[in-house]
Write an enzyme that holds these catalytic residues in place. Structure first.
Site, PDB file in Angstrom:
ATOM      1  N   THR A 164       0.975  -1.235   0.088  1.00 14.59           N
ATOM      2  CA  THR A 164       0.116  -0.162  -0.059  1.00 14.59           C
ATOM      3  C   THR A 164       0.922   1.305   0.051  1.00 14.59           C
ATOM      4  O   THR A 164       1.677   1.687   1.060  1.00 14.59           O
ATOM      5  CB  THR A 164      -0.857   0.073   1.205  1.00 14.59           C
ATOM      6  OG1 THR A 164      -1.597  -1.211   1.239  1.00 14.59           O
ATOM      7  CG2 THR A 164      -1.816   1.153   1.225  1.00 14.59           C
TER       8      THR A 164
ATOM      9  N   LYS B  86      -7.727   1.524  -3.098  1.00  8.47           N
ATOM     10  CA  LYS B  86      -7.549   1.094  -1.839  1.00  8.47           C
ATOM     11  C   LYS B  86      -8.041   2.307  -0.790  1.00  8.47           C
ATOM     12  O   LYS B  86      -8.608   2.055   0.447  1.00  8.47           O
ATOM     13  CB  LYS B  86      -6.142   0.472  -1.622  1.00  8.47           C
ATOM     14  CG  LYS B  86      -5.627   0.471  -0.181  1.00  8.47           C
ATOM     15  CD  LYS B  86      -5.381  -1.035   0.305  1.00  8.47           C
ATOM     16  CE  LYS B  86      -5.302  -1.050   1.763  1.00  8.47           C
ATOM     17  NZ  LYS B  86      -4.939  -2.125   2.347  1.00  8.47           N
TER      18      LYS B  86
ATOM     19  N   LYS C  13      -2.049   5.072   8.425  1.00  6.06           N
ATOM     20  CA  LYS C  13      -1.231   4.816   7.305  1.00  6.06           C
ATOM     21  C   LYS C  13      -2.060   5.322   6.038  1.00  6.06           C
ATOM     22  O   LYS C  13      -1.957   6.222   5.113  1.00  6.06           O
ATOM     23  CB  LYS C  13      -0.460   3.809   7.160  1.00  6.06           C
ATOM     24  CG  LYS C  13       0.270   3.494   5.671  1.00  6.06           C
ATOM     25  CD  LYS C  13       0.870   2.265   5.441  1.00  6.06           C
ATOM     26  CE  LYS C  13       1.425   2.303   3.953  1.00  6.06           C
ATOM     27  NZ  LYS C  13       2.071   1.236   3.846  1.00  6.06           N
TER      28      LYS C  13
HETATM   29  P1  NAD Z   1       6.014  -5.773   7.215  1.00 10.28           P
HETATM   30  O1  NAD Z   1       6.896  -4.515   7.882  1.00 10.28           O
HETATM   31  O2  NAD Z   1       5.644  -6.996   8.154  1.00 10.28           O
HETATM   32  O3  NAD Z   1       6.841  -6.281   6.116  1.00 10.28           O
HETATM   33  C1  NAD Z   1       7.596  -5.487   5.150  1.00 10.28           C
HETATM   34  C2  NAD Z   1       8.975  -6.092   4.870  1.00 10.28           C
HETATM   35  O4  NAD Z   1       9.609  -5.455   3.881  1.00 10.28           O
HETATM   36  C3  NAD Z   1       9.877  -6.303   6.049  1.00 10.28           C
HETATM   37  O5  NAD Z   1      10.196  -7.621   6.487  1.00 10.28           O
HETATM   38  C4  NAD Z   1      11.319  -5.442   5.907  1.00 10.28           C
HETATM   39  O6  NAD Z   1      12.235  -5.988   6.294  1.00 10.28           O
HETATM   40  C5  NAD Z   1      10.906  -5.594   4.146  1.00 10.28           C
HETATM   41  N1  NAD Z   1      11.787  -4.541   3.762  1.00 10.28           N
HETATM   42  C6  NAD Z   1      12.074  -3.011   3.851  1.00 10.28           C
HETATM   43  N2  NAD Z   1      12.837  -2.490   2.833  1.00 10.28           N
HETATM   44  C7  NAD Z   1      13.108  -3.454   2.243  1.00 10.28           C
HETATM   45  C8  NAD Z   1      14.140  -3.436   1.114  1.00 10.28           C
HETATM   46  N3  NAD Z   1      14.614  -2.416   0.517  1.00 10.28           N
HETATM   47  N4  NAD Z   1      14.321  -4.628   0.600  1.00 10.28           N
HETATM   48  C9  NAD Z   1      13.663  -5.816   0.746  1.00 10.28           C
HETATM   49  N5  NAD Z   1      13.024  -5.844   1.874  1.00 10.28           N
HETATM   50  C10 NAD Z   1      12.576  -4.727   2.468  1.00 10.28           C
HETATM   51  O7  NAD Z   1       4.826  -5.384   6.628  1.00 10.28           O
HETATM   52  P2  NAD Z   1       3.588  -5.902   6.288  1.00 10.28           P
HETATM   53  O8  NAD Z   1       2.484  -6.008   7.403  1.00 10.28           O
HETATM   54  O9  NAD Z   1       4.013  -7.304   5.677  1.00 10.28           O
HETATM   55  O10 NAD Z   1       2.846  -5.031   5.033  1.00 10.28           O
HETATM   56  C11 NAD Z   1       3.365  -4.673   3.816  1.00 10.28           C
HETATM   57  C12 NAD Z   1       2.743  -3.742   2.948  1.00 10.28           C
HETATM   58  O11 NAD Z   1       1.072  -4.499   2.895  1.00 10.28           O
HETATM   59  C13 NAD Z   1       2.557  -2.438   3.447  1.00 10.28           C
HETATM   60  O12 NAD Z   1       2.461  -1.640   2.440  1.00 10.28           O
HETATM   61  C14 NAD Z   1       0.958  -2.491   4.243  1.00 10.28           C
HETATM   62  O13 NAD Z   1       0.389  -1.368   4.263  1.00 10.28           O
HETATM   63  C15 NAD Z   1       0.179  -3.221   3.380  1.00 10.28           C
HETATM   64  N6  NAD Z   1      -0.879  -4.242   4.147  1.00 10.28           N
HETATM   65  C16 NAD Z   1      -0.565  -4.832   5.166  1.00 10.28           C
HETATM   66  C17 NAD Z   1      -1.793  -5.532   5.949  1.00 10.28           C
HETATM   67  C18 NAD Z   1      -1.368  -6.080   7.314  1.00 10.28           C
HETATM   68  O14 NAD Z   1      -2.447  -6.256   7.737  1.00 10.28           O
HETATM   69  N7  NAD Z   1      -0.325  -6.197   7.742  1.00 10.28           N
HETATM   70  C19 NAD Z   1      -2.870  -5.265   5.376  1.00 10.28           C
HETATM   71  C20 NAD Z   1      -2.968  -4.672   4.078  1.00 10.28           C
HETATM   72  C21 NAD Z   1      -2.102  -4.112   3.546  1.00 10.28           C
END
Ligand code: NAD
Length: 288
Positions: free
Chosen positions: A85, A160, A235
């Site tokens: 997102t 979204k 967010k």
């Molecule tokens: P998270 O923080 O658990 O995962 C993100 C991952 O990206 C981390 O493991 C981090 O180490 C990695 N990362 C950061 N920079 C990086 C790079 N340069 N190269 C490689 N990896 C890198 O977050 P999440 O909960 O998995 O969410 C991911 C996305 O999905 C976000 O944009 C969030 O808004 C969206 N989202 C999350 C949810 C939820 O319930 N968690 C629901 C819908 C949407």
């Protein structure tokens, strides 16, 4: 299909694991090293032979940085499918950059949370070329239960944040109405029975009722453990206001919801709680 998966956090790891049951998946994350996914040593190594590179990253700046790194390394005609997102502008900038490298890009943020990612029941809202959407549709079918093509690049993100702006506003309205009902001596169950079948109904009331013990099971029945965390709602509301400013759209309710969730998360006890815990906030307050 050969798939590279970058960003193996809470959402990315289970999504990649589901794809790895039927596809050749290689993953990369700067920190996370989940079991069950073949890992590469860098984002570029993950991306270079892939037909589709999926990114699932925290925000638009990180997405842009990863895109800068991987686009020059990707095979001609490959697809960059971003499921994070992020702001609409970053999604559109990444898509333009992909085109300049003879790649295709799809932005496809999800709803459904960690449970949806694990169970393969996410909903994808996608923007980008129709033929690229058709090519990645089989992957959506593995990771989710529904994928809607919303138009050109950035439109997945637009869908979204518009949806979540409605959700934030209706959740606040539902919570404040419950507290007003309490103060007027109206029983919560009676309130639910009326509103859930009257013109005040909404997903917040009917499917995700913020009052414990009322309506179907929801995070309210589990001490407001997320679910959908208030921090993530904040967010998305911030993204909606960035987009509204850029597009010169008047969104006073979205702005008020953003401000209230900011206060809840940053100054009160909302961080780490489900976004429906907003009810408890109103319970503690009065008008004066
Ligand atoms: P998270 O923080 O658990 O995962 C993100 C991952 O990206 C981390 O493991 C981090 O180490 C990695 N990362 C950061 N920079 C990086 C790079 N340069 N190269 C490689 N990896 C890198 O977050 P999440 O909960 O998995 O969410 C991911 C996305 O999905 C976000 O944009 C969030 O808004 C969206 N989202 C999350 C949810 C939820 O319930 N968690 C629901 C819908 C949407």
């Amino acid at each position: 299909m050969k798939i590279g998966f970058i960003g193996l956090g809470n959402m990315g790891a289970p999504m990649a694991a589901n794809l790895a049951k039927t596809h050749d998946v290689t993953g990369f994350d700067t920190i996370a090293k989940p079991d069950g996914i073949r890992l590469a040593s860098s984002a570029t190594a993950t991306a270079k032979d892939a037909d589709v590179v999926i990114t699932m990253l925290p925000n638009g700046d990180i997405l842009r940085a990863v895109a800068n790194e991987i686009h020059p390394a990707m095979k001609q005609g490959a697809i960059h499918l971003d499921c994070s997102t992020v702001d609409v502008e970053s999604a559109r900038a990444v898509a333009t950059q992909a085109e300049n490298h003879d790649l295709q890009a799809i932005d496809a943020p999800v709803s459904g949370g960690i449970g949806g990612a694990t169970n393969g029941t996410l909903t994808f809202m996608a923007g980008g070329p129709e033929d690229a959407f058709a090519k990645v549709k089989p992957l959506f079918d593995i990771m989710g239960q529904k994928a809607v093509h919303c138009g050109p690049a950035g439109n997945g993100q637009a869908a979204k944040i518009c949806n979540n702006m409605i959700l934030g506003v209706t959740m606040i309205a539902t919570c404040e109405a419950f507290v007003l009902a309490d103060k007027l001596g109206l029983d919560r169950q009676a309130m639910f029975d009326v509103v859930s079948t009257s013109s005040g109904y909404s997903w917040s009331m009917n499917a995700y009722c913020p009052a414990p013990g009322i309506g179907p099971q929801s995070p309210a029945d589990n001490g407001y453990k997320p679910g959908f965390a208030a921090d993530l709602m904040l967010k998305d509301l911030n993204l909606s206001q960035i987009a509204a400013e850029a597009a010169n759209a008047d969104t006073p309710m979205g702005e008020a919801a953003r401000d209230l969730y900011a206060q809840f998360v940053e100054q009160e006890d909302g961080k780490g709680q489900d976004f429906s815990a907003m009810l408890r906030r109103f319970e503690k307050r009065s008008r004066t």
